[in-house]
Design an enzyme around this catalytic site. Structure first.
Site, PDB file in Angstrom:
ATOM      1  N   ASN A 288     -45.973 -43.698   1.846  1.00 34.31           N
ATOM      2  CA  ASN A 288     -46.161 -45.211   1.792  1.00 34.31           C
ATOM      3  C   ASN A 288     -47.048 -45.429   2.932  1.00 34.31           C
ATOM      4  O   ASN A 288     -48.467 -45.511   2.731  1.00 34.31           O
ATOM      5  CB  ASN A 288     -44.906 -45.998   2.330  1.00 34.31           C
ATOM      6  CG  ASN A 288     -45.240 -47.464   2.234  1.00 34.31           C
ATOM      7  OD1 ASN A 288     -46.438 -48.096   2.324  1.00 34.31           O
ATOM      8  ND2 ASN A 288     -43.946 -48.133   2.118  1.00 34.31           N
ATOM      9  N   THR A 289     -46.913 -45.039   4.242  1.00 31.32           N
ATOM     10  CA  THR A 289     -47.832 -45.669   5.419  1.00 31.32           C
ATOM     11  C   THR A 289     -49.037 -44.762   5.211  1.00 31.32           C
ATOM     12  O   THR A 289     -50.097 -45.353   5.735  1.00 31.32           O
ATOM     13  CB  THR A 289     -47.156 -45.203   6.800  1.00 31.32           C
ATOM     14  OG1 THR A 289     -45.926 -45.761   6.762  1.00 31.32           O
ATOM     15  CG2 THR A 289     -48.112 -45.774   8.023  1.00 31.32           C
TER      16      THR A 289
ATOM     17  N   LYS B 105     -32.741 -45.842  -3.346  1.00 36.79           N
ATOM     18  CA  LYS B 105     -33.266 -44.897  -2.350  1.00 36.79           C
ATOM     19  C   LYS B 105     -32.106 -45.359  -1.357  1.00 36.79           C
ATOM     20  O   LYS B 105     -32.318 -46.177  -0.696  1.00 36.79           O
ATOM     21  CB  LYS B 105     -34.539 -45.247  -1.905  1.00 36.79           C
ATOM     22  CG  LYS B 105     -35.079 -44.136  -0.893  1.00 36.79           C
ATOM     23  CD  LYS B 105     -36.375 -44.619  -0.429  1.00 36.79           C
ATOM     24  CE  LYS B 105     -36.738 -43.728   0.896  1.00 36.79           C
ATOM     25  NZ  LYS B 105     -37.768 -44.647   1.527  1.00 36.79           N
TER      26      LYS B 105
ATOM     27  N   ALA C 275     -41.133 -39.494   3.956  1.00 36.36           N
ATOM     28  CA  ALA C 275     -41.657 -39.735   5.385  1.00 36.36           C
ATOM     29  C   ALA C 275     -42.279 -38.693   6.124  1.00 36.36           C
ATOM     30  O   ALA C 275     -41.799 -37.507   5.875  1.00 36.36           O
ATOM     31  CB  ALA C 275     -40.069 -40.022   6.235  1.00 36.36           C
ATOM     32  N   GLY C 276     -43.136 -38.980   6.766  1.00 37.32           N
ATOM     33  CA  GLY C 276     -44.073 -38.279   7.748  1.00 37.32           C
ATOM     34  C   GLY C 276     -45.443 -37.783   7.062  1.00 37.32           C
ATOM     35  O   GLY C 276     -46.252 -37.251   8.029  1.00 37.32           O
TER      36      GLY C 276
END
Lengths: 271, 66
Positions: free
Chosen positions: A217-218, A99, A195-196
């Protein structure tokens, strides 16, 4: 219902991250609930180990694809260096994915676009399957395709922000421009939102727009009940894909009755 | 002699192999990648690579990340 990256076929369109979990046990449960077949990891200095202590190595299933990132790299050289170490770590076969991240700024964690393109070009030549993290900019995505990227991973909003698809019109443009560019080059290349994503509906909306996968992820790791969120996002990803394939109806400003007007035995509304 | 491992100074009585140093620190050789003075040392060569005074070692592994 598969996602192809290089020659590798994933049955699940959700790629999961391995950072920020409350515990390794939580991470392990999330891997299971997400049914993801690919997981991102970071490359860092080895901590002084304590005998018998469980590590990330113990919870990643043997048949799961590992996608090492170059997070925290601010230069092309550091990105390439990290990628080479990742490949040495995982071996030529399991370490074939990377990545690509060349970060431009600490506050936004937005990519350094030119750096990302240059690093991707170099790593493609080194034989990596390159999945670069990039701005939601159609031109940047095209340039990545031109240098041989195997997937493009535009951000939906800043890393870890949970803001979802901050600019859906821009994302739609990115998707359309990439598709047209790929047709011209007779290539097929997955678009993966990276992301996001903040919650399940974000993943679903992205998939409904026609992207091929989501990397999360988060939103999973930091949810109150992380394994349950992993499941929710897995279902939403699948649901969104199905909806995309089914084809949404056109939006209309006014109502269109679902029940027939013909055969109605009650009076019309009074004018 | 003195080397640097992951940014920290380490005194060694005599020159030992990278592999021996890693094992003495309880690292699992299969779970690390090693860079010596900026060049990757392949896993197969760790046992025959001897450390010299002033060497800079980076020993990396997988950690959680997105």
């Amino acid at each position: 219902m598969t996602l192809q990256i290089g020659n590798t076929v994933l049955r699940n369109r959700l790629i999961i991250g391995s950072g920020k979990y409350k515990s390794l046990d939580d991470a392990s449960k999330c891997i299971e609930e997400s049914q993801a077949e690919m997981i991102t990891v970071a490359i860092r200095r080895t901590p002084q180990s304590k005998a018998g202590e469980k590590t990330l190595w113990d919870i990643i299933p043997q048949d799961m694809h590992i996608l090492p990132n170059t997070a925290g790299c601010y230069t092309v050289d550091d990105c390439i260096r990290t990628a080479m170490l990742a490949r040495e770590l995982l071996g030529d076969q399991r370490g074939r994915f990377i990545k690509v991240e060349v970060i431009g700024d600490e506050k936004t964690l937005y990519p350094d676009v030119q750096g990302t393109i240059d690093a991707t070009a170099a790593l493609v030549k080194e034989g990596f399957i390159c999945m670069p993290y990039i701005s939601n900019d159609p031109i940047a995505c095209m340039r990545l395709i031109d240098v041989g990227a195997h997937a493009v991973m535009p951000l939906a909003s800043p890393i870890g922000s949970g803001l979802g698809i901050a600019n859906p019109y821009q994302m739609q443009t990115v998707i359309e421009v990439i598709r047209e560019h790929c047709i011209k080059q007779s290539r097929e290349l997955p678009i993966i939102i990276d992301a996001g994503v903040g919650v399940a509906s974000d993943a679903s909306i992205a998939m409904e727009m026609g992207v091929d996968g989501v990397l999360v992820n988060t939103a999973i790791a930091c949810a109150h009940d992380a394994p349950r969120m992993a499941r929710a996002i897995r279902l939403a990803t699948e649901g969104g894909r199905e909806a995309y394939l089914a084809g949404r109806i056109d939006k209309k400003l006014y109502a269109s009755a679902s029940s027939p007007v013909q055969g109605r035995f009650t009076s019309s509304p009074t004018q | 002699m003195q080397i640097f491992i992951n940014g920290e100074k380490l005194g060694l009585e005599n020159s030992i192999s990278v592999e021996k140093l890693l094992l003495s620190r309880e690292h699992d050789i299969a779970q690390v990648a090693v860079e010596l003075n900026g060049k990757i040392i392949r896993r197969a060569s760790l046992s025959e690579t001897l450390l010299n005074d002033g060497d800079v070692l980076e020993v990396v592994t997988l950690v959680g990340g997105g």
